[in-house]
Structure formats: structure tokens, C-alpha cells
Motif scaffolding. Structure first.
Motif, short mmCIF file in Angstrom:
data_model
loop_
_atom_site.label_atom_id
_atom_site.label_comp_id
_atom_site.label_asym_id
_atom_site.label_seq_id
_atom_site.Cartn_x
_atom_site.Cartn_y
_atom_site.Cartn_z
N TRP A 118 0.84 -1.20 0.00
CA TRP A 118 0.00 0.00 0.00
C TRP A 118 0.87 1.25 0.00
CZ3 TRP A 118 -5.57 0.22 0.90
CH2 TRP A 118 -6.17 -1.05 0.87
N LYS A 124 -3.97 12.15 0.40
CA LYS A 124 -4.73 11.15 -0.35
C LYS A 124 -5.01 9.94 0.54
CE LYS A 124 -2.76 12.39 -4.86
NZ LYS A 124 -2.05 11.88 -6.06
N LYS A 127 -3.74 3.58 -0.80
CA LYS A 127 -4.12 2.83 -1.99
C LYS A 127 -3.22 1.61 -2.14
CE LYS A 127 -4.42 3.27 -7.05
NZ LYS A 127 -4.17 4.18 -8.21
N ARG A 128 -3.84 0.46 -2.43
CA ARG A 128 -3.03 -0.72 -2.70
C ARG A 128 -2.48 -0.62 -4.13
NH1 ARG A 128 -4.82 -7.10 -2.79
NH2 ARG A 128 -6.00 -6.37 -4.59
#
Length: 309
Positions: A118, A124, A127-128
């Protein structure tokens, strides 16, 4: 006068004791065990801050030089609660590195939709960026700053994966027998150093050097140290291949010489509670303690490394 007093105090054939490798040992931060704040791995920031993973709370946190702790992100809880996470049965955040203004962390959940690498970029949501096998346990994370590649140890599958810093599909870089588990967890800590990836094996109590060959091929593994029961993470001290390593269950930090011999430099009397990770900023030594089995006082311990320029 001082020299004369010393001569009287010491026998003629005695020499003054060598200074201890570590001094100024103190615990600077205590974490909330009930909230799952079991610190697993650490990435030091240029501004003096440190980012850490809290294994039991699925969190990435930041510790300031002043001692405050701020949660940066909490990764999603798997639908089944993470009961299929190999060896442990709960989801956990593990390895962490800092690069190009972003934080990269590993997450093991036992599920295909969440397990992997990740990225957390300021402003932000996490996210993976690389999926890893659900039946694996991604654990150690190391960056090669020259090739901009990340190396990931899988403690369950006995594999080192590699993936570009930008993410994508991981490649199995090494599945050497030296990485395999024998009972609980195999390949664990990881660092890139002097043209090689160095990896610990918790079950085997070993420190292994794997040369990084042309074209990013894995060379033949070389076992550099043995007898390190419960070895987890490690860091190079700046003196060649000398390392400081954490021994989780034995509650020790050891100084491992290039010839493979080791000396205990910290133990439970210093406040160690299942030490999981070690990092150095100059002579300052950071040791994380997760209290996995002691179930008491997860903390951050600082010390000073002596005798090193």
C-alpha cells in the motif's frame, strides 16, 4: 594525580573495561496495547519524525521528535475480520519504507482484495498498488534507491517478491530454501546493502545475504550468521556488515559482527517487550517493542551507539 589513582585502583595486569556498545538507553514513547498499537516496523524521516506500522490496529502512525503520536491512516478491515491471515489469524500492517514523499507499507489480511503493498501519499487516501497472495504473509520491506525497486519478504511462503516503486504485478525474486519457515515464520526482516538483499529467517535464526545480480536476478544465498533465535528486523550500523538485530521472543537486541558472532546489547532489563524493529539515524538507535507475548507496555526505546564515527 588521576593517573596515579587509576594505577592504584587497577591491578597491574588489568585493563579498563571497554565502553558498552549502547548507552543513554531510555523509553520515549508508550503505546496503547488495548487499541492494538503494537509497533511492528519503522521508517525514519529526514525531518526527525518516524513513521511506524501498528500491527494490531491496521494503522500507519507518525512519531514526532517531541514524542507525540499521530495516526496517518487506518487500512480497511477485511470482511471476515482477517481470520485467515496466515500464522496469526488477524490482519496486520508490517513492513514500511519512505520514498519520494510517500509512505509504503505492507498489509496481510488472508484475503485477496487487501493483502499487498500500500502507498500513502499526503492528502490522499491509502491505496493498494501491488497485490500479493492471500495465503502469504508479506512482512519485511526494503528499498533499493538506485533501481527504485522494493523487495518484500513473505514469511509464510518463503519467498522474496520484488516490485517497482510505482507498483504493479510483483515478481517472485527468490524462493531459496534459506527463506522457508520450519514451524512458524520464515523470511522476515529485509535490507538492501552493498549490492545485496539481506534477509532474516525467524524460525532458523539466521541472517542471509542474497546478491543482487545484473538484471535484478537473485544470486546464491549466503548464510552470514546463525544462532539468532527469534530474529526479526535489523539495521546496519555503518561499520561494513556489522548489524544490530532484534530477537523478538528472547527480548534481546544483539550486535552481530561480520564474522557472524553476536553480543547482547539490550535485554528485558532495559525495557524490551518483544522488540520487532531497529533503525539508526546517525548514532541514534530506535527500537520498537510490540509486546506480542509479554502483553505489557509496547513502546519505542532510544539509545546511542558508541564507538562509531
Amino acid at each position: 594525580m588521576a593517573a596515579a589513582a587509576l594505577a592504584v585502583a587497577l591491578p597491574a595486569d588489568a585493563t579498563p573495561a571497554a565502553p558498552k556498545p549502547l548507552s543513554h538507553v531510555r523509553i520515549t514513547n508508550h503505546f496503547d496495547l488495548a487499541a492494538g498499537q503494537m509497533p511492528e516496523n519503522i521508517a525514519l524521516m529526514p525531518d526527525g519524525k518516524a513513521n511506524v506500522t501498528f500491527a494490531g490496529s491496521r494503522q500507519i502512525a507518525q512519531i514526532t521528535p517531541g514524542g507525540s503520536t499521530r495516526i496517518l491512516a487506518t487500512l480497511p478491515l477485511p470482511a471476515d475480520g482477517g481470520v485467515k491471515t496466515p500464522a496469526l489469524g488477524f490482519p496486520l500492517t508490517t513492513g514500511i519504507v519512505q520514498a519520494d514523499g510517500s509512505t509504503y507499507a505492507l498489509y496481510a489480511t488472508g484475503t485477496a482484495d487487501l493483502t499487498g503493498l500500500w502507498r500513502l501519499t499526503p492528502g490522499k487516501a491509502p491505496k493498494r498498488i501491488a497485490a500479493l497472495p492471500a495465503n502469504g504473509l508479506p512482512n519485511g520491506l526494503a528499498l533499493d534507491p538506485h533501481s527504485k525497486r522494493l523487495y518484500i519478504t513473505d514469511s509464510a511462503l518463503g519467498t522474496v517478491w520484488t516490485v517497482p516503486l510505482s507498483g504493479g504485478r510483483p515478481t517472485a525474486w527468490s524462493t531459496a530454501p534459506e527463506l522457508a519457515a520450519t514451524d512458524f515464520l520464515g523470511a522476515n526482516g529485509a535490507k538492501v546493502h552493498d549490492g545485496a538483499l539481506w534477509v532474516t529467517n525467524l524460525d532458523k535464526g539466521t541472517l542471509v545475504r542474497i546478491p543482487i545480480r545484473h538484471g535484478n536476478r537473485a544470486g546464491v544465498p549466503q548464510v552470514k550468521a546463525t544462532g539468532l533465535t527469534g530474529i526479526d528486523d535489523f539495521a546496519f550500523t555503518g561499520r561494513g556488515n556489522e548489524v544490530l538485530a532484534t530477537l523478538d521472543a528472547p527480548n534481546k537486541v544483539v550486535l552481530v559482527q561480520p564474522d557472524g558472532t553476536s553480543t547482547t546489547v539490550l535485554d528485558s532489563s532495559d525495557g524490551l517487550q518483544n522488540p520487532t524493529s531497529v533503525a539508526l539515524r546517525g548514532k541514534e538507535v530506535y527500537v520498537l517493542n510490540a509486546a506480542y507475548t509479554t502483553a505489557k507496555d509496547p513502546n519505542l526505546l532510544l539509545a546511542r551507539l558508541n564507538g562509531h564515527s
